[in-house]
Scaffold this motif. Sequence first.
Motif, mmCIF file in Angstrom:
data_model
loop_
_atom_site.group_PDB
_atom_site.id
_atom_site.type_symbol
_atom_site.label_atom_id
_atom_site.label_comp_id
_atom_site.label_asym_id
_atom_site.label_seq_id
_atom_site.Cartn_x
_atom_site.Cartn_y
_atom_site.Cartn_z
ATOM 1 N N ILE A 81 44.453 52.923 52.607
ATOM 2 C CA ILE A 81 43.230 52.141 52.813
ATOM 3 C C ILE A 81 42.511 51.931 51.485
ATOM 4 C CG2 ILE A 81 40.907 52.226 53.828
ATOM 5 C CD1 ILE A 81 42.211 53.474 56.330
ATOM 6 N N VAL A 82 42.409 52.990 50.684
ATOM 7 C CA VAL A 82 41.756 52.880 49.376
ATOM 8 C C VAL A 82 42.485 51.868 48.496
ATOM 9 C CG1 VAL A 82 41.282 54.129 47.228
ATOM 10 C CG2 VAL A 82 40.730 55.180 49.422
ATOM 11 N N VAL A 83 43.811 51.964 48.448
ATOM 12 C CA VAL A 83 44.593 51.052 47.613
ATOM 13 C C VAL A 83 44.485 49.614 48.123
ATOM 14 C CG1 VAL A 83 46.947 50.465 46.888
ATOM 15 C CG2 VAL A 83 46.166 52.822 46.765
ATOM 16 N N LEU A 84 44.500 49.427 49.448
ATOM 17 C CA LEU A 84 44.355 48.071 49.995
ATOM 18 C C LEU A 84 42.974 47.495 49.703
ATOM 19 C CD1 LEU A 84 46.167 48.200 53.450
ATOM 20 C CD2 LEU A 84 46.800 46.874 51.445
ATOM 21 N N LEU A 85 41.932 48.317 49.760
ATOM 22 C CA LEU A 85 40.593 47.831 49.432
ATOM 23 C C LEU A 85 40.525 47.390 47.967
ATOM 24 C CD1 LEU A 85 38.311 50.397 51.298
ATOM 25 C CD2 LEU A 85 38.513 47.948 51.766
ATOM 26 N N ILE A 86 41.087 48.210 47.086
ATOM 27 C CA ILE A 86 41.099 47.860 45.663
ATOM 28 C C ILE A 86 41.927 46.599 45.436
ATOM 29 C CG2 ILE A 86 41.874 48.627 43.375
ATOM 30 C CD1 ILE A 86 41.101 51.498 44.305
ATOM 31 N N TRP A 87 43.082 46.519 46.081
ATOM 32 C CA TRP A 87 43.937 45.331 45.953
ATOM 33 C C TRP A 87 43.214 44.084 46.463
ATOM 34 C CZ3 TRP A 87 48.041 43.940 43.383
ATOM 35 C CH2 TRP A 87 48.756 42.812 43.771
ATOM 36 N N GLY A 88 42.490 44.217 47.575
ATOM 37 C CA GLY A 88 41.731 43.086 48.105
ATOM 38 C C GLY A 88 40.644 42.629 47.150
ATOM 39 N N LEU A 89 39.994 43.578 46.482
ATOM 40 C CA LEU A 89 38.976 43.210 45.496
ATOM 41 C C LEU A 89 39.595 42.497 44.297
ATOM 42 C CD1 LEU A 89 36.777 46.438 45.516
ATOM 43 C CD2 LEU A 89 36.185 44.193 46.449
ATOM 44 N N ILE A 90 40.739 42.989 43.850
ATOM 45 C CA ILE A 90 41.410 42.382 42.694
ATOM 46 C C ILE A 90 41.900 40.976 43.027
ATOM 47 C CG2 ILE A 90 43.448 42.515 41.205
ATOM 48 C CD1 ILE A 90 43.101 45.585 41.319
ATOM 49 N N THR A 91 42.596 40.830 44.142
ATOM 50 C CA THR A 91 43.130 39.512 44.496
ATOM 51 C C THR A 91 42.021 38.570 44.946
ATOM 52 O OG1 THR A 91 43.639 40.234 46.754
ATOM 53 C CG2 THR A 91 45.410 40.377 45.112
ATOM 54 N N GLY A 92 40.939 39.098 45.486
ATOM 55 C CA GLY A 92 39.803 38.252 45.890
ATOM 56 C C GLY A 92 39.114 37.647 44.684
ATOM 57 N N ARG A 93 39.002 38.413 43.618
ATOM 58 C CA ARG A 93 38.382 37.901 42.398
ATOM 59 C C ARG A 93 39.244 36.819 41.754
ATOM 60 N NH1 ARG A 93 37.054 43.497 39.778
ATOM 61 N NH2 ARG A 93 35.449 44.170 41.186
ATOM 62 N N ARG A 94 40.540 37.024 41.774
ATOM 63 C CA ARG A 94 41.432 36.025 41.177
ATOM 64 C C ARG A 94 41.337 34.700 41.899
ATOM 65 N NH1 ARG A 94 46.969 39.344 40.239
ATOM 66 N NH2 ARG A 94 46.203 40.734 38.638
ATOM 67 N N SER A 95 41.386 34.757 43.243
ATOM 68 C CA SER A 95 41.341 33.505 43.986
ATOM 69 C C SER A 95 39.974 32.857 43.891
ATOM 70 C CB SER A 95 41.735 33.732 45.456
ATOM 71 O OG SER A 95 40.800 34.592 46.074
ATOM 72 N N GLY A 96 38.908 33.660 43.719
ATOM 73 C CA GLY A 96 37.563 33.117 43.603
ATOM 74 C C GLY A 96 37.332 32.416 42.281
ATOM 75 N N THR A 97 38.020 32.837 41.222
ATOM 76 C CA THR A 97 37.816 32.208 39.920
ATOM 77 C C THR A 97 38.610 30.916 39.772
ATOM 78 O OG1 THR A 97 39.566 33.555 38.931
ATOM 79 C CG2 THR A 97 37.311 34.385 38.768
ATOM 80 N N ARG A 98 39.622 30.729 40.560
ATOM 81 C CA ARG A 98 40.444 29.510 40.474
ATOM 82 C C ARG A 98 39.745 28.336 41.139
ATOM 83 N NH1 ARG A 98 46.171 31.861 42.404
ATOM 84 N NH2 ARG A 98 46.212 33.569 40.964
ATOM 85 N N SER A 99 38.940 28.578 42.135
ATOM 86 C CA SER A 99 38.320 27.484 42.894
ATOM 87 C C SER A 99 37.223 26.820 42.132
ATOM 88 C CB SER A 99 37.765 27.997 44.221
ATOM 89 O OG SER A 99 38.817 28.537 44.975
#
Length: 90
Positions: free
Chosen positions: A72-90
């Motif tokens: 769960i901890v790793v998935l939360l961190i992964w979600g934050l990392i991938t969420g930031r990447r997709s947010g900066t592309r838009s």
Amino acid sequence: MGFIAFIILGLIAGAIAKAILPGEQGGGWLATLLLGVVGAVVGGWIGTAIFGVGLEEFWSLESWLLAIGGAIVVLLIWGLITGRRSGTRS
């Protein structure tokens, strides 16, 4: 615990963590399962460092809770990392 049992524990913990944390973590199920294995390692490390309990037996409740918690901890961190990447592309 043997290597194969540890991998199976991590894969199942990743699937359970994905069911607990629905939504977009990025990467799909394969990445989620692999992150579950990483989460099992993280959970075992945290459990050993803080509680003095590691991933020792496959059928141990402590092993499962640590592996799922770590996933769960790793998935939360992964979600934050991938969420930031997709947010900066838009």
